[in-house]
Scaffold this motif. Structure first.
Motif, PDB file in Angstrom:
ATOM      1  N   ARG A 222     115.125 -37.733 -48.869  1.00 23.58           N
ATOM      2  CA  ARG A 222     113.913 -37.298 -48.037  1.00 23.58           C
ATOM      3  C   ARG A 222     113.937 -39.129 -46.455  1.00 23.58           C
ATOM      4  O   ARG A 222     113.632 -38.031 -46.073  1.00 23.58           O
ATOM      5  N   SER A 223     114.197 -39.726 -47.406  1.00 24.01           N
ATOM      6  CA  SER A 223     113.450 -40.706 -46.152  1.00 24.01           C
ATOM      7  C   SER A 223     114.185 -40.853 -44.992  1.00 24.01           C
ATOM      8  O   SER A 223     114.188 -41.353 -44.018  1.00 24.01           O
TER       9      SER A 223
ATOM     10  N   ASN B  69     115.374 -38.542 -32.429  1.00 26.72           N
ATOM     11  CA  ASN B  69     113.696 -38.211 -31.590  1.00 26.72           C
ATOM     12  C   ASN B  69     113.645 -39.527 -30.447  1.00 26.72           C
ATOM     13  O   ASN B  69     113.034 -39.009 -29.103  1.00 26.72           O
TER      14      ASN B  69
ATOM     15  N   ARG C 244     108.593 -46.127 -34.780  1.00 24.61           N
ATOM     16  CA  ARG C 244     106.982 -45.905 -35.032  1.00 24.61           C
ATOM     17  C   ARG C 244     106.055 -47.496 -33.674  1.00 24.61           C
ATOM     18  O   ARG C 244     105.132 -46.518 -32.592  1.00 24.61           O
TER      19      ARG C 244
ATOM     20  N   VAL D 173     116.559 -38.537 -38.656  1.00 21.85           N
ATOM     21  CA  VAL D 173     115.303 -38.066 -37.190  1.00 21.85           C
ATOM     22  C   VAL D 173     114.786 -38.801 -36.524  1.00 21.85           C
ATOM     23  O   VAL D 173     115.042 -38.424 -34.985  1.00 21.85           O
ATOM     24  N   ALA D 174     114.073 -39.337 -37.007  1.00 22.58           N
ATOM     25  CA  ALA D 174     113.402 -40.397 -36.199  1.00 22.58           C
ATOM     26  C   ALA D 174     114.104 -41.251 -35.479  1.00 22.58           C
ATOM     27  O   ALA D 174     114.022 -41.624 -33.292  1.00 22.58           O
TER      28      ALA D 174
ATOM     29  N   ASP E 242     110.421 -47.404 -41.321  1.00 25.91           N
ATOM     30  CA  ASP E 242     110.095 -46.309 -40.545  1.00 25.91           C
ATOM     31  C   ASP E 242     108.029 -46.558 -39.670  1.00 25.91           C
ATOM     32  O   ASP E 242     107.880 -46.667 -38.629  1.00 25.91           O
TER      33      ASP E 242
ATOM     34  N   ASN F 101     115.261 -38.561 -42.827  1.00 24.23           N
ATOM     35  CA  ASN F 101     113.738 -39.336 -41.303  1.00 24.23           C
ATOM     36  C   ASN F 101     113.876 -39.907 -41.301  1.00 24.23           C
ATOM     37  O   ASN F 101     112.954 -39.592 -39.651  1.00 24.23           O
ATOM     38  N   THR F 102     114.366 -41.020 -41.510  1.00 25.76           N
ATOM     39  CA  THR F 102     114.727 -42.570 -40.312  1.00 25.76           C
ATOM     40  C   THR F 102     116.010 -41.987 -40.161  1.00 25.76           C
ATOM     41  O   THR F 102     115.560 -42.627 -38.286  1.00 25.76           O
TER      42      THR F 102
END
Length: 268
Positions: free
Chosen positions: A251-252, A262, A75, A258-259, A71, A255-256
């Motif tokens: 969850r991680s 995005n 970023r 989804v990142a 993550d 989220n990864t």
């Protein structure tokens, strides 16, 4: 076994990670950048044979730390720009994360069921009910088979090679694709180890429940012994740790993914 990179960043375990090297693209940070260096360390940790045989909860913790490091890399604006340039191979990464999400989502259900089976087994011993204990043993066998199935669903991800750098014109794309592909493979390999380790525990529990003739006296003696040693309580605590650890990993992973989505479809 996960293969090494064919570029300037290589797999943990390869000699290249111990040699001074830099990414040749000016669009990405060099190997000494904290985000990239930390991710490489976490991949090493997941693939280290000395830690692979530790507890399932510890394995889930290593996956969680690897995903946190990934993550941090995602970023970086430089990494995001590179990812936007290769939608074809990013689709493959997205598919890998989706399969891992599905596997860990199924693990959540299995762990919950194992907790219930454990409660049933404890009640059966306390009430000296061999029929109920045999039912709990069968449930553990079903969980064992499901865990083996989950391991097989991510097996090819764990063995996959780095994406072929020749697919892209820019070396930066190959570097980012390679490191993320290795992170996916390391996550899958550790997930397999976790699934199979829990399956082994479930198998052992089922064998113990099915072993011998569970007479009234035997059940009474088993309950007394297990109560004194605190074994049943320790097993419950272990299952709680698995549920919590897998929840963080699930969850991680979501989220990864989804990142990545995005990054590919930035808001206007």
């Amino acid at each position: 076994m996960v293969s090494g990179f064919h570029r300037s960043v290589s797999l943990p375990g390869s000699n290249r990670l111990d040699e001074p090297c830099h990414l040749r693209s000016t669009s990405l940070p060099c190997r000494s950048h904290p985000a990239l260096s930390h991710l490489i360390d976490q991949i090493r940790s997941c693939l280290d044979p000395c830690t692979r045989c530790s507890s399932p909860a510890a394995g889930l913790g290593r996956i969680d730390r690897l995903l946190a490091a990934l993550d941090d890399l995602l970023r970086l604006p430089q990494a995001q720009d590179t990812l936007r340039g290769g939608p074809a191979w990013v689709d493959r990464l997205l598919d890998g994360f989706l399969r891992l999400v599905d596997a860990h989502g199924s693990l959540r259900s299995v762990v919950t069921a194992l907790g219930q089976d454990h409660a049933e087994a404890r009640a059966a011993i306390r009430r000296r009910d061999p029929v109920r204990l045999a039912s709990a043993a069968r449930s553990h066998r079903r969980a064992e088979k499901e865990l083996a199935r989950l391991a097989s669903t991510v097996k090819d991800l764990a063995r996959s090679r780095s994406l072929n750098p020749g697919l892209w014109a820019e070396e930066a794309e190959a570097e980012v694709a390679g490191i993320i592909a290795e992170a996916v493979a390391a996550t899958a390999a550790t997930s397999m180890a976790v699934f199979l380790a829990i399956a082994a525990v479930s198998s052992s529990a089922a064998t113990s429940m099915s072993k011998g003739s569970w007479t009234d006296r035997a059940l009474r003696r088993a309950w007394k012994k297990r109560s004194e040693e605190g074994a049943m309580k320790a097993m419950e605590e272990s299952m709680e740790g698995l549920e919590e650890g897998n929840g963080r990993v699930f969850r991680s992973l979501v989220n990864t993914r989804v990142a990545l989505l995005n990054i590919l479809t930035p808001s206007l």
